[in-house]
Each structure stands twice: as structure tokens, then as C-alpha cells.
Design a protein around this motif. Structure first.
Motif, PDB file in Angstrom:
ATOM      1  N   PRO A 135       0.829  -1.202   0.000  1.00  0.00           N
ATOM      2  CA  PRO A 135       0.000   0.000   0.000  1.00  0.00           C
ATOM      3  C   PRO A 135       0.866   1.256   0.000  1.00  0.00           C
ATOM      4  O   PRO A 135       1.827   1.356   0.765  1.00  0.00           O
ATOM      5  CB  PRO A 135      -0.795  -0.133   1.308  1.00  0.00           C
ATOM      6  CG  PRO A 135      -0.902  -1.610   1.508  1.00  0.00           C
ATOM      7  CD  PRO A 135       0.426  -2.151   1.061  1.00  0.00           C
ATOM      8  N   PHE A 186      -3.716   0.460  -2.730  1.00  0.00           N
ATOM      9  CA  PHE A 186      -4.289   0.548  -1.381  1.00  0.00           C
ATOM     10  C   PHE A 186      -4.480  -0.825  -0.731  1.00  0.00           C
ATOM     11  O   PHE A 186      -4.784  -0.917   0.456  1.00  0.00           O
ATOM     12  CB  PHE A 186      -5.636   1.291  -1.398  1.00  0.00           C
ATOM     13  CG  PHE A 186      -6.738   0.599  -2.166  1.00  0.00           C
ATOM     14  CD1 PHE A 186      -7.542  -0.353  -1.556  1.00  0.00           C
ATOM     15  CD2 PHE A 186      -6.978   0.908  -3.499  1.00  0.00           C
ATOM     16  CE1 PHE A 186      -8.564  -0.984  -2.255  1.00  0.00           C
ATOM     17  CE2 PHE A 186      -7.987   0.282  -4.205  1.00  0.00           C
ATOM     18  CZ  PHE A 186      -8.788  -0.674  -3.586  1.00  0.00           C
ATOM     19  N   TRP A 187      -4.291  -1.890  -1.516  1.00  0.00           N
ATOM     20  CA  TRP A 187      -4.457  -3.245  -0.962  1.00  0.00           C
ATOM     21  C   TRP A 187      -3.625  -4.211  -1.772  1.00  0.00           C
ATOM     22  O   TRP A 187      -3.573  -4.121  -2.999  1.00  0.00           O
ATOM     23  CB  TRP A 187      -5.925  -3.663  -1.019  1.00  0.00           C
ATOM     24  CG  TRP A 187      -6.206  -5.047  -0.474  1.00  0.00           C
ATOM     25  CD1 TRP A 187      -6.523  -5.372   0.816  1.00  0.00           C
ATOM     26  CD2 TRP A 187      -6.222  -6.270  -1.210  1.00  0.00           C
ATOM     27  NE1 TRP A 187      -6.714  -6.734   0.924  1.00  0.00           N
ATOM     28  CE2 TRP A 187      -6.546  -7.310  -0.301  1.00  0.00           C
ATOM     29  CE3 TRP A 187      -6.004  -6.592  -2.552  1.00  0.00           C
ATOM     30  CZ2 TRP A 187      -6.636  -8.639  -0.692  1.00  0.00           C
ATOM     31  CZ3 TRP A 187      -6.084  -7.923  -2.948  1.00  0.00           C
ATOM     32  CH2 TRP A 187      -6.410  -8.918  -2.022  1.00  0.00           C
ATOM     33  N   LYS A 242      -0.929   5.961   4.139  1.00  0.00           N
ATOM     34  CA  LYS A 242       0.031   5.625   3.087  1.00  0.00           C
ATOM     35  C   LYS A 242      -0.414   6.184   1.734  1.00  0.00           C
ATOM     36  O   LYS A 242       0.417   6.626   0.933  1.00  0.00           O
ATOM     37  CB  LYS A 242       0.207   4.110   3.013  1.00  0.00           C
ATOM     38  CG  LYS A 242       0.909   3.531   4.225  1.00  0.00           C
ATOM     39  CD  LYS A 242       1.091   2.032   4.101  1.00  0.00           C
ATOM     40  CE  LYS A 242       1.823   1.477   5.316  1.00  0.00           C
ATOM     41  NZ  LYS A 242       1.997  -0.003   5.216  1.00  0.00           N
ATOM     42  N   ASN A 262      -8.609   2.029   5.334  1.00  0.00           N
ATOM     43  CA  ASN A 262      -7.658   1.383   6.238  1.00  0.00           C
ATOM     44  C   ASN A 262      -6.212   1.749   5.935  1.00  0.00           C
ATOM     45  O   ASN A 262      -5.333   1.580   6.791  1.00  0.00           O
ATOM     46  CB  ASN A 262      -7.821  -0.141   6.185  1.00  0.00           C
ATOM     47  CG  ASN A 262      -9.122  -0.609   6.796  1.00  0.00           C
ATOM     48  OD1 ASN A 262      -9.739   0.091   7.588  1.00  0.00           O
ATOM     49  ND2 ASN A 262      -9.551  -1.805   6.426  1.00  0.00           N
ATOM     50  N   ASN A 263      -5.939   2.220   4.729  1.00  0.00           N
ATOM     51  CA  ASN A 263      -4.571   2.587   4.352  1.00  0.00           C
ATOM     52  C   ASN A 263      -4.473   4.058   3.946  1.00  0.00           C
ATOM     53  O   ASN A 263      -3.656   4.431   3.102  1.00  0.00           O
ATOM     54  CB  ASN A 263      -4.088   1.693   3.215  1.00  0.00           C
ATOM     55  CG  ASN A 263      -3.655   0.327   3.717  1.00  0.00           C
ATOM     56  OD1 ASN A 263      -2.716   0.215   4.505  1.00  0.00           O
ATOM     57  ND2 ASN A 263      -4.349  -0.713   3.288  1.00  0.00           N
TER      58      ASN A 263
END
Length: 219
Positions: free
Chosen positions: A31, A59-60, A157, A153-154
Motif C-alpha cells: 500500500p 491501497f491493498w 500511506k 484502512n490505508n
């Protein structure tokens, strides 16, 4: 005295070597990695705007724990698309998931398009996402509610990379491609929207207008 000097140099060399080792940056896919228009993915510390054109941020990444997910990673676009209704219908759309844990945004978006074309319905938000092609790169779609949560969740970053490549921060509510499965009839009228900054989700009529932040699969 000469021997001591040599030993000291050796010690300094070891310390220096350890320090350099500690400074090594993990540049593997993760990420925050930057997706470029030529299909390459680079760590933010290695990105050069004179050599590459950024179109998204990872992002994942697939850790292999979910055998149903075949993609290597997903990236989010650098910009919002304008507010539009998801689709002009009050029907339960065939093949659109109500599963809030599934990474099925691509399949959902395709199903919305197919349903709309079959019944000659407008599907402005889904159509904008499908037609999105920064630097000529196609294949973007509206994320499922689970994929949108993965963005949240990210967030740190993603924003760190946005600061390097000029991405626009998230603001307000965004469409997901997941229908509302809370009740027997809710999928007919409602779909889920996300606050990408807070990770929250709520339900709204598919005819209401919200922004889109397209995502793309990396295989």
C-alpha cells in the motif's frame, strides 16, 4: 599502534555497514506504491515525475489468505469523478452483490452496466467509472463497500503518496457498487456509499447523486 588503528577501522566499517543496512527501504509492492501509466509500479521513494506518469496508488495487496481473490493488488485513482446517480432504477439488479465483505467491485460495476443497457436505463456514475481512462489506461470501476473500506484502512500511506504525485484527498461520500442487503426489499432501491476518510458506510437511493473514486485491479 598500527594494529589498534586497523582494528578501529574494522569496527568503524562494521558499524557503518550496519547503519547502511538499517536504512534499506522495502521497495516491494505494498500500500502506497505508485501505479504508472506504463503499467509499472514503483515505491514512492523511487518515483521520478520526469520518467513516469502516475495514475493511481496501491491501497491493498493480496496476502493469499482469501483464495477467492485472484488479483495481485488494487489501486485507487488520483481524482474524484463528479457527482451522479448510480443508476436510474428501483429494481434489484441481477448479479450485483449485497455482500459487504466481498472484493467484487468490478463484477458489480459490469452488472450495473449490463442491466442498464438491457433495460435502456441511465447509469451515470457507473458509466463514468467504466469510461475513465487516465493517460489512456482503462479497466477502472466502482469499488465494492469492502474495497472502499480497504482504502480507508490505508489512508495514511495513500495520502503520503498523493503528496508526491499530486493526488486529490478524499472528501465527503462516495458510491460503492454494493447494494443494500439489510432487508428483503432494500436491494431494489438502495446501494451503499462510503466515507473514505472515516471508513463509514450508509445506505441511499440509487437515484441520488454522489462522487466516484474509481479503482483498478492489478493482476
Amino acid at each position: 599502534m598500527k594494529k589498534i588503528y586497523i582494528i578501529l577501522l574494522s569496527i568503524i566499517g562494521v558499524i557503518s555497514s550496519c547503519t547502511k543496512h538499517e536504512d534499506i527501504i522495502d521497495t516491494s509492492l505494498q500500500p502506497g506504491s505508485i501505479l504508472c501509466s506504463d503499467g509499472s509500479i514503483v515505491h514512492p521513494s523511487l518515483f521520478s515525475p520526469s520518467e513516469k506518469e502516475a495514475i493511481g496508488v496501491v491501497f491493498w495487496c493480496n496476502d493469499g489468505n482469501n483464495p477467492n481473490i485472484k488479483e495481485t493488488a488494487y489501486a485507487v485513482s488520483l481524482e474524484d469523478l463528479e457527482e451522479n446517480p448510480l443508476i436510474d432504477t428501483d429494481e434489484d439488479i441481477a448479479n450485483v452483490s449485497e455482500d459487504e465483505n466481498s472484493f467484487d467491485g468490478a463484477a458489480n460495476t459490469a452488472a450495473i452496466m449490463n442491466f442498464a443497457i438491457k433495460d435502456s436505463l441511465a447509469y451515470p456514475a457507473a458509466q463514468k467509472a467504466i469510461e475513465y481512462a487516465p493517460k489512456g489506461v482503462t479497466g477502472w470501476f466502482i469499488g465494492s463497500i469492502a474495497q472502499n473500506k480497504a482504502i480507508s484502512n490505508n489512508l495514511e500511506k495513500i495520502y503520503s503518496s498523493f503528496s508526491i504525485i499530486g493526488g486529490t484527498h478524499f472528501d465527503g461520500w462516495y458510491w460503492s457498487s454494493t447494494e443494500d442487503g439489510a432487508g428483503k426489499d432494500t436491494p431494489k432501491v438502495f446501494a451503499l456509499i462510503s466515507s473514505l476518510t472515516k471508513g463509514r458506510a450508509t445506505s441511499t437511493s440509487k437515484r441520488n447523486s454522489f462522487k466516484i473514486r474509481p479503482i483498478i485491479a492489478i493482476r
